[in-house]
Write an enzyme that holds these catalytic residues in place. Structure first.
Site, PDB file in Angstrom:
ATOM      1  N   ASP A   1       0.841  -1.196   0.000  1.00 41.54           N
ATOM      2  CA  ASP A   1       0.000   0.000   0.000  1.00 41.54           C
ATOM      3  C   ASP A   1       0.882   1.254   0.000  1.00 41.54           C
ATOM      4  O   ASP A   1       1.865   1.336   0.749  1.00 41.54           O
ATOM      5  CB  ASP A   1      -0.913   0.012   1.225  1.00 41.54           C
ATOM      6  CG  ASP A   1      -1.955   1.113   1.147  1.00 41.54           C
ATOM      7  OD1 ASP A   1      -2.943   0.917   0.419  1.00 41.54           O
ATOM      8  OD2 ASP A   1      -1.772   2.157   1.798  1.00 41.54           O
TER       9      ASP A   1
ATOM     10  N   ASN B   1      -1.986  13.043  -3.690  1.00 45.85           N
ATOM     11  CA  ASN B   1      -2.997  13.492  -4.645  1.00 45.85           C
ATOM     12  C   ASN B   1      -3.381  14.944  -4.409  1.00 45.85           C
ATOM     13  O   ASN B   1      -3.575  15.715  -5.355  1.00 45.85           O
ATOM     14  CB  ASN B   1      -4.246  12.603  -4.555  1.00 45.85           C
ATOM     15  CG  ASN B   1      -4.295  11.559  -5.659  1.00 45.85           C
ATOM     16  OD1 ASN B   1      -3.621  11.693  -6.673  1.00 45.85           O
ATOM     17  ND2 ASN B   1      -5.076  10.517  -5.462  1.00 45.85           N
TER      18      ASN B   1
ATOM     19  N   GLU C   1      -4.692   2.603  -4.387  1.00 45.93           N
ATOM     20  CA  GLU C   1      -3.230   2.672  -4.294  1.00 45.93           C
ATOM     21  C   GLU C   1      -2.648   1.405  -3.691  1.00 45.93           C
ATOM     22  O   GLU C   1      -1.521   1.406  -3.185  1.00 45.93           O
ATOM     23  CB  GLU C   1      -2.802   3.894  -3.470  1.00 45.93           C
ATOM     24  CG  GLU C   1      -3.191   3.848  -2.007  1.00 45.93           C
ATOM     25  CD  GLU C   1      -4.565   4.450  -1.728  1.00 45.93           C
ATOM     26  OE1 GLU C   1      -4.797   4.837  -0.586  1.00 45.93           O
ATOM     27  OE2 GLU C   1      -5.405   4.517  -2.651  1.00 45.93           O
TER      28      GLU C   1
END
Length: 327
Positions: free
Chosen positions: A194, A202, A237
């Protein structure tokens, strides 16, 4: 050295059939004029017909192969039997005496300089007594159809952003590898990877920047894999790595390599410590049995990933054992 015959040699003997010569001439003209690539070999494997359509497909002229057994050179770099050759070989075994064959495979096509996916059909030609006289092989270039099929399969099994296997492919592969590990009594390992603090990334760099980040991480993870391993985008992700026949110790080594490689990408992320993009990884290994399920392996790796996150991220975690990475 075989000398090419300038003319087509009769397949049927005129002494055996009153109208054989006339029939043979008609059959010859028909085969020669077919728009379907066609060639005929005799029982010694020598080419006795190579029609114009076959010339166009292979780039090899009839005069180059007639009377020789070099027809394989039109399709392969190294000598190997064509389907027609296999029919002749099979005719020498009584159990296969009446067999026609069909196949589809990639051919190098050396003369035209490109690979083609050819569909081939080969059938024996026999006289009234059943004696094998020759074998006719017809060919179809189905390269475009094959490439379209591959593209469709990739759409069904590949993640559009990263090019990795998608969740569906991961689920199917995990089930298949679980069954194989069960049969062979081998361990099966799983890594859940992860991206740390991806929301902050982002927010700072926008969705396009986030997409590029995921693509670069996907490449980094894939570069650490063996040929029989599978890397998939599990969702968002998060990535998953299936490691067949890999012990927990071996999985931990792979996980640490992945963690280091991602950190060394030096993708800036000011919202995290250190100020680069990192990953947390949970690892798990199972020796499959009839009393266990693949979902248990996923759950164990997920729990390990949760521990890695809880302990501060940028590290790997194993069941009952935590191996911290660089803080």
């Amino acid at each position: 050295m075989n000398r090419p015959h300038p003319t087509f040699q009769p397949i049927l003997h005129t002494t055996e059939f009153p109208h054989a010569k006339e029939q043979h001439g008609f059959a010859l003209n028909m085969l020669q004029s077919l728009v379907i690539p066609t060639f005929v070999i005799d029982i010694d494997g020598k080419v006795i017909l190579w029609n114009a359509a076959c010339e166009r497909l292979t780039g090899v002229l009839a005069r180059e192969v007639l009377g020789t057994d070099n027809h394989w050179q039109a399709f392969y770099e190294e000598r190997r039997p064509t389907l027609a050759d296999l029919v002749i070989e099979g005719s020498r075994r009584p159990v296969d005496a009446d067999a026609s064959l069909e196949s589809q495979n990639w051919c190098e096509m050396p003369r035209v300089g490109r690979r083609c996916f050819l569909a081939a059909d080969a059938s024996p030609i026999r006289d009234a007594s059943g004696k094998l006289l020759a074998v006719v092989e017809t060919l179809r270039d189905v390269t475009d159809e094959k490439r379209a099929q591959i593209a469709l399969e990739q759409l069904a099994t590949r993640d559009g952003l990263t090019g990795l296997a998608n969740r569906r492919c991961f689920d199917d592969t995990l089930h298949a590898e679980w069954q194989r590990a069960l049969r062979q009594q081998q361990p099966l390992s799983l890594l859940m990877v992860d991206v740390d603090n991806f929301k902050q990334y982002n927010d700072a760099y926008g969705h396009l920047g986030g997409d590029e980040c995921l693509q670069r991480i996907a490449t980094a993870v894939a570069n650490e894999m063996r040929t029989n391993d599978l890397v998939a985008r599990y969702g968002g992700e998060e990535f998953a790595v299936i490691l067949p026949n890999q012990s927990l110790k071996g999985a931990a080594i792979v996980a640490e390599r992945i963690r280091c490689r991602v950190e060394q990408l030096h993708l800036p992320n000011l919202g995290s410590q250190p100020h680069v993009v990192t990953v947390s990884i949970g690892a798990a290994t199972a020796l499959p049995s009839h009393d266990t399920e693949p979902s248990q392996l996923v759950a164990t790796a997920d729990s390990a990933l949760y521990r890695a996150k809880h302990m501060g991220r940028n590290r790997i975690s194993l069941p009952n054992t935590d191996l911290p990475g660089k803080a």
